[in-house]
Design a protein around this motif. Structure first.
Motif, PDB file in Angstrom:
ATOM      1  N   TRP A 164     -42.952  -6.926  10.015  1.00 24.11           N
ATOM      2  CA  TRP A 164     -43.936  -6.009  10.587  1.00 24.11           C
ATOM      3  C   TRP A 164     -43.657  -5.736  12.062  1.00 24.11           C
ATOM      4  N   LEU A 165     -43.145  -6.741  12.772  1.00 29.82           N
ATOM      5  CA  LEU A 165     -42.871  -6.570  14.196  1.00 29.82           C
ATOM      6  C   LEU A 165     -41.693  -5.628  14.468  1.00 29.82           C
ATOM      7  N   LYS A 166     -40.921  -5.276  13.433  1.00 31.10           N
ATOM      8  CA  LYS A 166     -39.850  -4.301  13.630  1.00 31.10           C
ATOM      9  C   LYS A 166     -40.419  -2.976  14.115  1.00 31.10           C
ATOM     10  N   ASP A 167     -41.527  -2.579  13.520  1.00 35.35           N
ATOM     11  CA  ASP A 167     -42.166  -1.317  13.893  1.00 35.35           C
ATOM     12  C   ASP A 167     -43.670  -1.535  13.932  1.00 35.35           C
ATOM     13  N   PRO A 168     -44.167  -2.153  14.998  1.00 35.17           N
ATOM     14  CA  PRO A 168     -45.593  -2.463  15.043  1.00 35.17           C
ATOM     15  C   PRO A 168     -46.450  -1.249  15.373  1.00 35.17           C
ATOM     16  N   VAL A 169     -47.201  -0.846  14.402  1.00 33.80           N
ATOM     17  CA  VAL A 169     -48.186   0.198  14.636  1.00 33.80           C
ATOM     18  C   VAL A 169     -49.510  -0.527  14.702  1.00 33.80           C
ATOM     19  N   SER A 170     -49.988  -0.713  15.895  1.00 36.18           N
ATOM     20  CA  SER A 170     -51.166  -1.528  16.102  1.00 36.18           C
ATOM     21  C   SER A 170     -52.424  -0.835  15.589  1.00 36.18           C
ATOM     22  N   PRO A 171     -53.129  -1.457  14.629  1.00 36.46           N
ATOM     23  CA  PRO A 171     -54.371  -0.861  14.156  1.00 36.46           C
ATOM     24  C   PRO A 171     -55.536  -1.090  15.117  1.00 36.46           C
ATOM     25  N   ALA A 172     -55.350  -1.961  16.075  1.00 33.19           N
ATOM     26  CA  ALA A 172     -56.403  -2.242  17.046  1.00 33.19           C
ATOM     27  C   ALA A 172     -56.477  -1.096  18.053  1.00 33.19           C
ATOM     28  N   PRO A 173     -57.599  -0.938  18.720  1.00 29.94           N
ATOM     29  CA  PRO A 173     -57.704   0.117  19.735  1.00 29.94           C
ATOM     30  C   PRO A 173     -56.665  -0.080  20.838  1.00 29.94           C
ATOM     31  N   ARG A 174     -56.101   1.000  21.296  1.00 35.21           N
ATOM     32  CA  ARG A 174     -55.091   0.914  22.358  1.00 35.21           C
ATOM     33  C   ARG A 174     -55.727   0.473  23.656  1.00 35.21           C
ATOM     34  N   ARG A 175     -55.055  -0.395  24.337  1.00 34.94           N
ATOM     35  CA  ARG A 175     -55.529  -0.877  25.624  1.00 34.94           C
ATOM     36  C   ARG A 175     -54.776  -0.135  26.732  1.00 34.94           C
ATOM     37  N   ARG A 176     -55.322  -0.179  27.901  1.00 37.78           N
ATOM     38  CA  ARG A 176     -54.765   0.566  29.019  1.00 37.78           C
ATOM     39  C   ARG A 176     -53.384   0.063  29.434  1.00 37.78           C
ATOM     40  N   TYR A 177     -53.147  -1.236  29.347  1.00 41.54           N
ATOM     41  CA  TYR A 177     -51.912  -1.814  29.871  1.00 41.54           C
ATOM     42  C   TYR A 177     -50.903  -2.167  28.787  1.00 41.54           C
ATOM     43  N   THR A 178     -51.141  -1.756  27.565  1.00 42.71           N
ATOM     44  CA  THR A 178     -50.253  -2.210  26.503  1.00 42.71           C
ATOM     45  C   THR A 178     -49.547  -1.051  25.832  1.00 42.71           C
ATOM     46  N   ASP A 179     -48.384  -1.357  25.331  1.00 46.01           N
ATOM     47  CA  ASP A 179     -47.585  -0.445  24.538  1.00 46.01           C
ATOM     48  C   ASP A 179     -46.953  -1.290  23.438  1.00 46.01           C
ATOM     49  N   PRO A 180     -47.323  -1.103  22.164  1.00 43.58           N
ATOM     50  CA  PRO A 180     -46.800  -1.967  21.110  1.00 43.58           C
ATOM     51  C   PRO A 180     -45.278  -2.010  21.058  1.00 43.58           C
ATOM     52  N   ALA A 181     -44.623  -0.904  21.335  1.00 45.05           N
ATOM     53  CA  ALA A 181     -43.165  -0.881  21.288  1.00 45.05           C
ATOM     54  C   ALA A 181     -42.551  -1.609  22.478  1.00 45.05           C
ATOM     55  N   GLY A 182     -43.170  -1.514  23.640  1.00 42.74           N
ATOM     56  CA  GLY A 182     -42.600  -2.129  24.836  1.00 42.74           C
ATOM     57  C   GLY A 182     -43.084  -3.532  25.099  1.00 42.74           C
ATOM     58  N   ASN A 183     -44.393  -3.719  25.112  1.00 43.13           N
ATOM     59  CA  ASN A 183     -44.961  -5.020  25.442  1.00 43.13           C
ATOM     60  C   ASN A 183     -45.097  -5.934  24.241  1.00 43.13           C
ATOM     61  N   GLY A 184     -45.225  -5.374  23.072  1.00 43.06           N
ATOM     62  CA  GLY A 184     -45.463  -6.168  21.884  1.00 43.06           C
ATOM     63  C   GLY A 184     -46.907  -6.052  21.443  1.00 43.06           C
ATOM     64  N   VAL A 185     -47.294  -6.936  20.549  1.00 47.52           N
ATOM     65  CA  VAL A 185     -48.646  -6.898  19.985  1.00 47.52           C
ATOM     66  C   VAL A 185     -49.282  -8.276  20.085  1.00 47.52           C
ATOM     67  N   THR A 186     -50.593  -8.306  20.005  1.00 46.41           N
ATOM     68  CA  THR A 186     -51.326  -9.561  20.069  1.00 46.41           C
ATOM     69  C   THR A 186     -51.406 -10.193  18.686  1.00 46.41           C
ATOM     70  N   ALA A 187     -51.834 -11.432  18.651  1.00 43.21           N
ATOM     71  CA  ALA A 187     -52.041 -12.126  17.376  1.00 43.21           C
ATOM     72  C   ALA A 187     -53.138 -11.433  16.578  1.00 43.21           C
ATOM     73  N   ARG A 188     -54.102 -10.871  17.265  1.00 43.49           N
ATOM     74  CA  ARG A 188     -55.186 -10.155  16.578  1.00 43.49           C
ATOM     75  C   ARG A 188     -54.639  -8.947  15.822  1.00 43.49           C
TER      76      ARG A 188
END
Length: 95
Positions: free
Chosen positions: A16-40
């Protein structure tokens, strides 16, 4: 480690981390492709409890297959492609 039932979960996380499309609301300082994703985000995407996802991600980070870094109070995870390729070569050679 990857052949146990829990190992299947870890493989699913890595996949899943190959192409993380975060279902959680986007945060101001995060980018799933660049920063990664949280455990949530991993827990929501794979239908796991957050504590279970966090435990698996911590183990993968200890193994070096996933990089973890903190931004503010959250830890973000992303794949370490170089280390994953090294591990794959070890398995292909027969360890």
């Amino acid at each position: 480690m990857l052949r146990t039932p829990a190992g299947r979960t870890r493989l699913a996380i890595l996949e899943w981390l190959k192409d993380p499309v975060s279902p959680a609301p986007r945060r101001r300082y995060t980018d799933p492709a660049g920063n990664g994703v949280t455990a949530r985000a991993v827990a929501v995407a794979l239908g796991l409890p957050r504590r279970v996802a966090r435990t698996h991600l911590a183990l993968l980070a200890d193994l070096g297959l996933v990089r973890a870094h903190r931004i503010r109070r959250r830890t973000y995870y992303r794949r370490d492609e170089f280390r994953i390729a090294e591990a794959a070569r070890l398995f292909e050679k027969g360890w």
